[in-house]
Design an enzyme around this catalytic site. Structure first.
Site, PDB file in Angstrom:
ATOM      1  N   LYS A 254       0.860  -1.196   0.000  1.00  0.00           N
ATOM      2  CA  LYS A 254       0.000   0.000   0.000  1.00  0.00           C
ATOM      3  C   LYS A 254       0.886   1.232   0.000  1.00  0.00           C
ATOM      4  CE  LYS A 254      -4.521  -0.786   0.217  1.00  0.00           C
ATOM      5  NZ  LYS A 254      -5.285  -1.263   1.349  1.00  0.00           N
ATOM      6  N   HIS A 260      -8.800   6.552  -1.629  1.00  0.00           N
ATOM      7  CA  HIS A 260      -9.783   7.002  -0.647  1.00  0.00           C
ATOM      8  C   HIS A 260     -10.977   6.066  -0.630  1.00  0.00           C
ATOM      9  CE1 HIS A 260     -12.480   9.590   1.619  1.00  0.00           C
ATOM     10  NE2 HIS A 260     -11.371  10.109   2.087  1.00  0.00           N
ATOM     11  N   ASP A 311      -3.828  13.570   2.876  1.00  0.00           N
ATOM     12  CA  ASP A 311      -2.608  13.390   3.657  1.00  0.00           C
ATOM     13  C   ASP A 311      -1.317  13.608   2.876  1.00  0.00           C
ATOM     14  OD1 ASP A 311      -3.553  12.898   6.211  1.00  0.00           O
ATOM     15  OD2 ASP A 311      -3.917  10.777   5.812  1.00  0.00           O
TER      16      ASP A 311
HETATM   17  C1  ACO Z   1      -7.435  11.588   5.834  1.00  0.00           C
HETATM   18  C2  ACO Z   1      -7.542  10.136   5.482  1.00  0.00           C
HETATM   19  O1  ACO Z   1      -7.751   9.327   6.318  1.00  0.00           O
HETATM   20  S1  ACO Z   1      -7.438   9.736   3.848  1.00  0.00           S
HETATM   21  C3  ACO Z   1      -6.930   8.038   3.820  1.00  0.00           C
HETATM   22  C4  ACO Z   1      -5.512   7.897   4.298  1.00  0.00           C
HETATM   23  N1  ACO Z   1      -5.033   6.530   4.105  1.00  0.00           N
HETATM   24  C5  ACO Z   1      -4.082   6.213   3.218  1.00  0.00           C
HETATM   25  O2  ACO Z   1      -3.536   7.053   2.488  1.00  0.00           O
HETATM   26  C6  ACO Z   1      -3.674   4.781   3.175  1.00  0.00           C
HETATM   27  C7  ACO Z   1      -3.501   4.271   1.740  1.00  0.00           C
HETATM   28  N2  ACO Z   1      -4.779   4.084   1.101  1.00  0.00           N
HETATM   29  C8  ACO Z   1      -5.529   2.975   1.349  1.00  0.00           C
HETATM   30  O3  ACO Z   1      -5.119   2.049   2.056  1.00  0.00           O
HETATM   31  C9  ACO Z   1      -6.905   2.899   0.729  1.00  0.00           C
HETATM   32  O4  ACO Z   1      -6.938   3.630  -0.475  1.00  0.00           O
HETATM   33  C10 ACO Z   1      -7.985   3.420   1.677  1.00  0.00           C
HETATM   34  C11 ACO Z   1      -7.901   2.731   3.043  1.00  0.00           C
HETATM   35  C12 ACO Z   1      -7.864   4.922   1.913  1.00  0.00           C
HETATM   36  C13 ACO Z   1      -9.350   3.145   1.056  1.00  0.00           C
HETATM   37  O5  ACO Z   1      -9.500   1.744   1.021  1.00  0.00           O
HETATM   38  P1  ACO Z   1     -10.542   1.040   0.052  1.00  0.00           P
HETATM   39  O6  ACO Z   1     -11.786   1.846  -0.077  1.00  0.00           O
HETATM   40  O7  ACO Z   1     -10.670  -0.347   0.536  1.00  0.00           O
HETATM   41  O8  ACO Z   1      -9.743   1.077  -1.313  1.00  0.00           O
HETATM   42  P2  ACO Z   1     -10.272   0.733  -2.763  1.00  0.00           P
HETATM   43  O9  ACO Z   1     -11.500  -0.109  -2.716  1.00  0.00           O
HETATM   44  O10 ACO Z   1     -10.357   1.994  -3.527  1.00  0.00           O
HETATM   45  O11 ACO Z   1      -9.087  -0.115  -3.386  1.00  0.00           O
HETATM   46  C14 ACO Z   1      -9.154  -0.512  -4.744  1.00  0.00           C
HETATM   47  C15 ACO Z   1      -7.862  -1.195  -5.128  1.00  0.00           C
HETATM   48  O12 ACO Z   1      -6.815  -0.229  -5.100  1.00  0.00           O
HETATM   49  C16 ACO Z   1      -5.790  -0.646  -4.211  1.00  0.00           C
HETATM   50  N3  ACO Z   1      -5.320   0.502  -3.489  1.00  0.00           N
HETATM   51  C17 ACO Z   1      -6.094   1.438  -2.869  1.00  0.00           C
HETATM   52  N4  ACO Z   1      -5.303   2.357  -2.287  1.00  0.00           N
HETATM   53  C18 ACO Z   1      -4.037   1.970  -2.546  1.00  0.00           C
HETATM   54  C19 ACO Z   1      -2.787   2.514  -2.188  1.00  0.00           C
HETATM   55  N5  ACO Z   1      -2.703   3.625  -1.455  1.00  0.00           N
HETATM   56  N6  ACO Z   1      -1.666   1.892  -2.614  1.00  0.00           N
HETATM   57  C20 ACO Z   1      -1.740   0.776  -3.348  1.00  0.00           C
HETATM   58  N7  ACO Z   1      -2.910   0.213  -3.720  1.00  0.00           N
HETATM   59  C21 ACO Z   1      -4.045   0.801  -3.307  1.00  0.00           C
HETATM   60  C22 ACO Z   1      -6.478  -1.613  -3.265  1.00  0.00           C
HETATM   61  O13 ACO Z   1      -5.533  -2.511  -2.675  1.00  0.00           O
HETATM   62  C23 ACO Z   1      -7.443  -2.295  -4.181  1.00  0.00           C
HETATM   63  O14 ACO Z   1      -6.728  -3.264  -4.963  1.00  0.00           O
HETATM   64  P3  ACO Z   1      -7.368  -4.687  -5.267  1.00  0.00           P
HETATM   65  O15 ACO Z   1      -8.630  -4.386  -6.040  1.00  0.00           O
HETATM   66  O16 ACO Z   1      -6.309  -5.368  -6.048  1.00  0.00           O
HETATM   67  O17 ACO Z   1      -7.652  -5.298  -3.939  1.00  0.00           O
HETATM   68  O1  OAA Z   2     -13.286   9.952   5.022  1.00  0.00           O
HETATM   69  C1  OAA Z   2     -12.419   9.074   5.184  1.00  0.00           C
HETATM   70  O2  OAA Z   2     -12.643   7.852   5.044  1.00  0.00           O
HETATM   71  C2  OAA Z   2     -11.040   9.440   5.536  1.00  0.00           C
HETATM   72  C3  OAA Z   2     -10.752  10.887   5.367  1.00  0.00           C
HETATM   73  O3  OAA Z   2     -10.456  11.351   4.282  1.00  0.00           O
HETATM   74  C4  OAA Z   2     -10.897  11.755   6.496  1.00  0.00           C
HETATM   75  O4  OAA Z   2     -11.290  11.302   7.568  1.00  0.00           O
HETATM   76  O5  OAA Z   2     -10.606  12.964   6.370  1.00  0.00           O
END
Ligand code: ACO
Ligand code: OAA
Length: 374
Positions: A254, A260, A311
């Site tokens: 990841k 998102h 982020d």
């Molecule tokens: C302010 C905040 O909290 S914003 C979020 C901050 N978090 C991050 O930056 C962590 C990295 N990102 C992630 O782990 C995810 O994108 C999340 C947790 C934010 C969202 O998760 P989900 O909704 O489950 O992701 P989503 O369904 O879009 O994933 C689709 C595919 O893209 C992949 N993917 C999504 N994000 C990433 C990433 N950052 N890096 C690599 N691959 C990714 C998933 O593994 C998935 O692959 P698959 O179909 O082969 O399993």
């Molecule tokens: O909405 C979410 O899942 C994560 C996010 O971007 C936030 O909390 O700002």
């Protein structure tokens, strides 16, 4: 990400309740607080105005804002007992654990004993969080017992002055303000949902916030800004970034700061903080970390159609302001407290205990056999 599935595990796409506070992924830029577009707020408001908006549903007029800021300034100092507890926490503790302990311990000293105190408890946490973070950081890292009050009238300026011991520049104050606005609220994200679940049991504000801090700590949520910083600091150039990221994707790692749970093609907060990161890079006279960050953004979009979330460019922006990486996620706490507390109040206004069902996947019914025969 345009084919992103808003169904399936993680309750994705399912409504878990109503809120007047925020929209995510809907019309316009996709993010509004009480009807105001995030870009409009970032350009034309301060964080204290946004906090007031989330707590009252309307932006303050000049008199209301001045009174609110004065009230928060009066609530900044920490009780002696809390300072003593912060002094006991080692320098290698995770700063989110410090925030969690700080919120929880303040709840012991100044408990919310009745819901009529909810606004007071929220303002107290909002005013005290920068000092909780910086008092611990400066004591454990520099051996300095800082004063927990400053003459800075904004929360962002106050934080920077506590951290650095000197008056921040106007530009740094403004970037902090914008950053706190961007992070303030985001509907039913994991940490806010944690706070609402806790509130639905009729628990107190400090417990709701303490639980929410625990949820925000994880790298899939708030912890991503620190993780993004650790990653980009390892890249030596834009070309090196692209090569190393290709390796990470090949290993199915990841990449923090991208993707998102709700947005499909972009996070509207990214363009705003990215612009500030660029300005800060230029001010610093060294744009290399910004250029590397842009290369990461291009690479992730070209190879996976994954976009930067709020982020990613926060990492370089905070770095350019000299903020230690370990304090990135605690800053998020200082801001998101407003969203959490507003949601707790909204949940209390129309409460039913949150208790979903589960699809059972365990054994068929069976009998306990005597232990000697198992
Ligand atoms: C302010 C905040 O909290 S914003 C979020 C901050 N978090 C991050 O930056 C962590 C990295 N990102 C992630 O782990 C995810 O994108 C999340 C947790 C934010 C969202 O998760 P989900 O909704 O489950 O992701 P989503 O369904 O879009 O994933 C689709 C595919 O893209 C992949 N993917 C999504 N994000 C990433 C990433 N950052 N890096 C690599 N691959 C990714 C998933 O593994 C998935 O692959 P698959 O179909 O082969 O399993
Ligand atoms: O909405 C979410 O899942 C994560 C996010 O971007 C936030 O909390 O700002």
């Amino acid at each position: 990400m345009s084919d992103k599935k808003l169904t399936g595990a993680g309750l994705r796409g399912q409504s878990a309740g109503e809120t007047k506070l925020c929209t995510v992924g809907k019309s316009g830029s996709g993010l509004t607080y009480c009807g105001y577009d995030i870009a409009d707020l970032a350009d034309n408001a301060t964080f204290e105005e946004v906090a007031y908006l989330l707590f009252n549903g309307e932006l303050p007029n000049e008199g209301q804002l001045a009174a609110y800021k004065e009230q928060l300034m009066q609530m900044r100092d920490l009780p002696h007992a809390l300072k003593s507890v912060l002094q006991l926490i080692p320098a290698d503790a995770h700063p989110m654990d410090v925030m969690r302990t700080g919120a929880s311990f303040l709840g012991n000293l100044e408990p919310e004993t009745d819901f009529s105190q909810q606004q007071m408890a929220s303002n107290r946490l909002l005013a005290a969080f920068p000092a909780i973070m910086c008092y611990w950081y400066r004591f454990s890292h520099d051996g300095v017992e800082i004063e927990c009050t400053t003459d800075e009238d904004s929360l962002g300026g106050h934080f920077l002055k506590l951290l650095n011991g000197k008056t921040p520049s106007e530009q740094h104050r403004r970037v902090m303000d914008v950053s706190l606005i961007l992070y303030a609220e985001h509907e039913f994200n994991a940490s806010t949902f944690t706070a609402r679940v806790c509130a639905s049991t009729l628990s107190d504000m400090f417990s709701c916030v303490t639980g929410a801090i625990g949820s925000l700590r994880g790298p899939l949520h708030g912890g991503a800004n620190e993780a993004a910083m650790d990653m980009i600091q390892k890249f030596t150039s834009p070309a090196d970034a692209k090569e190393k990221m290709a390796g990470m994707l090949a290993r199915k790692e990841k990449i923090m700061g991208f993707g998102h749970a709700i947005y499909r093609e972009s996070d509207p907060r990214n363009v705003i903080i990215k612009k500030w990161s660029e300005k800060l890079a230029q001010e610093n006279g060294d744009t290399s970390l910004y250029d590397i960050s842009v290369a990461c953004e291009e690479f992730m979009w070209d190879s996976k159609k994954l976009f930067c979330n709020a982020d990613f460019f926060h990492a370089s922006a905070y770095y350019f302001m000299g903020i230690p990486t370990k304090l990135f996620t605690p800053i998020f706490v200082c801001s998101r407290l407003t969203g959490w507390a507003a949601h707790v109040m909204e949940q209390r206004d129309n409460n039913r205990i949150i208790r979903p069902s589960a699809d059972y996947t365990g054994s068929e019914p069976r009998k306990v056999t005597p232990i000697a025969t198992r």
